[in-house]
Motif scaffolding. Structure first.
Motif, mmCIF file in Angstrom:
data_model
loop_
_atom_site.group_PDB
_atom_site.id
_atom_site.type_symbol
_atom_site.label_atom_id
_atom_site.label_comp_id
_atom_site.label_asym_id
_atom_site.label_seq_id
_atom_site.Cartn_x
_atom_site.Cartn_y
_atom_site.Cartn_z
ATOM 1 N N ARG A 182 46.268 -34.162 -84.950
ATOM 2 C CA ARG A 182 44.837 -34.388 -85.106
ATOM 3 C C ARG A 182 44.574 -35.407 -86.215
ATOM 4 N NH1 ARG A 182 43.479 -29.605 -86.056
ATOM 5 N NH2 ARG A 182 43.286 -29.722 -88.309
ATOM 6 N N ARG A 183 45.266 -35.255 -87.329
ATOM 7 C CA ARG A 183 45.100 -36.200 -88.436
ATOM 8 C C ARG A 183 45.532 -37.598 -88.031
ATOM 9 N NH1 ARG A 183 45.954 -33.349 -94.183
ATOM 10 N NH2 ARG A 183 45.133 -31.296 -93.687
ATOM 11 N N GLU B 128 49.367 -29.197 -98.441
ATOM 12 C CA GLU B 128 48.389 -30.043 -97.747
ATOM 13 C C GLU B 128 48.268 -31.414 -98.398
ATOM 14 O OE1 GLU B 128 44.094 -29.627 -95.529
ATOM 15 O OE2 GLU B 128 44.923 -27.939 -96.666
ATOM 16 N N ALA C 65 47.827 -29.812 -86.215
ATOM 17 C CA ALA C 65 47.077 -30.359 -87.345
ATOM 18 C C ALA C 65 47.525 -31.785 -87.657
ATOM 19 C CB ALA C 65 47.249 -29.470 -88.575
ATOM 20 N N GLU D 253 50.842 -24.646 -84.980
ATOM 21 C CA GLU D 253 49.592 -25.015 -85.648
ATOM 22 C C GLU D 253 49.797 -26.245 -86.531
ATOM 23 O OE1 GLU D 253 47.533 -20.593 -86.182
ATOM 24 O OE2 GLU D 253 49.074 -21.279 -87.605
ATOM 25 N N THR D 254 50.958 -26.344 -87.155
ATOM 26 C CA THR D 254 51.254 -27.490 -88.019
ATOM 27 C C THR D 254 51.283 -28.782 -87.215
ATOM 28 O OG1 THR D 254 52.512 -26.152 -89.597
ATOM 29 C CG2 THR D 254 52.985 -28.519 -89.538
#
Length: 282
Positions: free
Chosen positions: A278-279, A173, A275, A271-272
């Motif tokens: 979204r970022r 992360e 994410a 999912e990656t």
């Protein structure tokens, strides 16, 4: 598919060393027969540390009395190990470290890369790559930043070539945080990652902080497998001043198990991407 000269050199050296030992010959005895001034030349060939001259390899095969089928196969490997075809010429301005990675990537069938802190080189935008290279150059002022950035862009072409390697990036992360780059540069980098995830051969996996039971290695590493199963699988460990290449079965299998544990703890590819998108929006 292109071959990897660095791997072909390692394989050729191991094969020649085995042939010499089969004939019960020492380095000194072989070099005396060939009229070579010292054993260092043969030692470097056997260790895969130098690009072999085909004439030297033919002389060695004569001394070891290698029969035609094996001889022909080793000549092909020797030519691959000494190749100057196509893409090799484009590596001229690369530093030694990037050249090693480029040679491995050029012949790989699959690449798995783990990065704990930054976006991997093959996935970087030009602006982000320049920021990372410039930051590293503070400790190595001899580095030509422009040349290193151009070299990284050249390496990235491997992901879009015909018949590209299967590439998987495992990103801790922290590697998906902006760090010291500007918000605009980071937004561009995240969008680039999302775009690259659309390539059929590219898979991105995000490893969340505190994932239950997940190892969190601090050292970046890359694993390479090749189309010819006789070419040794290889792991590269990235360090500050030099990189370590591992090719023994014990070492490679250990990193294979580590990779499996990281993949089991990581977000799915879908999912990656969600994410990362979204970022980028944030």
């Amino acid at each position: 598919m292109p071959t990897s000269p660095v791997i072909r050199r390692a394989r050729l050296g191991a094969e020649l060393r085995q042939l010499r030992r089969r004939e019960a010959l020492t380095l000194e005895q072989v070099c005396d027969r060939l009229g070579w001034a010292s054993t260092s030349k043969l030692s470097r060939i056997e260790l895969g540390q130098s690009r072999p001259d085909l004439a030297d390899v033919l002389d060695l095969l004569d001394i070891y009395q290698v029969p035609p089928p094996t001889r022909d196969a080793l000549i092909v490997i020797a030519r691959d190990a000494a190749t100057s075809r196509g893409w090799w010429k484009a590596l001229g301005e690369m530093g030694e470290r990037q050249r090693t990675y480029a040679e491995l990537e050029a012949g790989a069938a699959s690449i798995v890369e783990y990065q704990p802190a930054v976006v991997p080189g093959l996935l970087q935008t030009p602006a982000y790559a320049r920021a990372r290279v410039a930051a590293a150059a503070v400790l190595a002022p001899e580095v030509d930043v422009d040349a290193e950035v151009r070299a990284r862009a050249l390496r990235q072409e491997v992901l879009r070539r015909v018949d590209p390697p299967r590439y998987t990036a495992l990103l801790a992360e922290a590697a998906c945080d902006p760090g010291d780059v500007s918000a605009a540069m980071w937004r561009e980098q995240l969008r680039h990652l999302v775009t690259l995830s659309g390539l059929a051969n590219v898979t991105l996996r995000l490893l969340p902080r505190g994932a239950a039971g997940a190892p969190h290695p601090l050292t970046p590493y890359s694993c390479y497998a090749f189309p010819d199963p006789a070419d040794p699988r290889t792991v590269m460990l990235e360090a500050l001043t030099t990189d370590v290449r591992l090719a023994t079965t014990v070492d490679v299998d250990r990193y294979q198990r580590l990779t499996e544990a990281l993949l089991a703890a990581a977000l799915s590819p879908e999912e990656t991407v969600t994410a990362l998108a979204r970022r980028a929006g944030e």
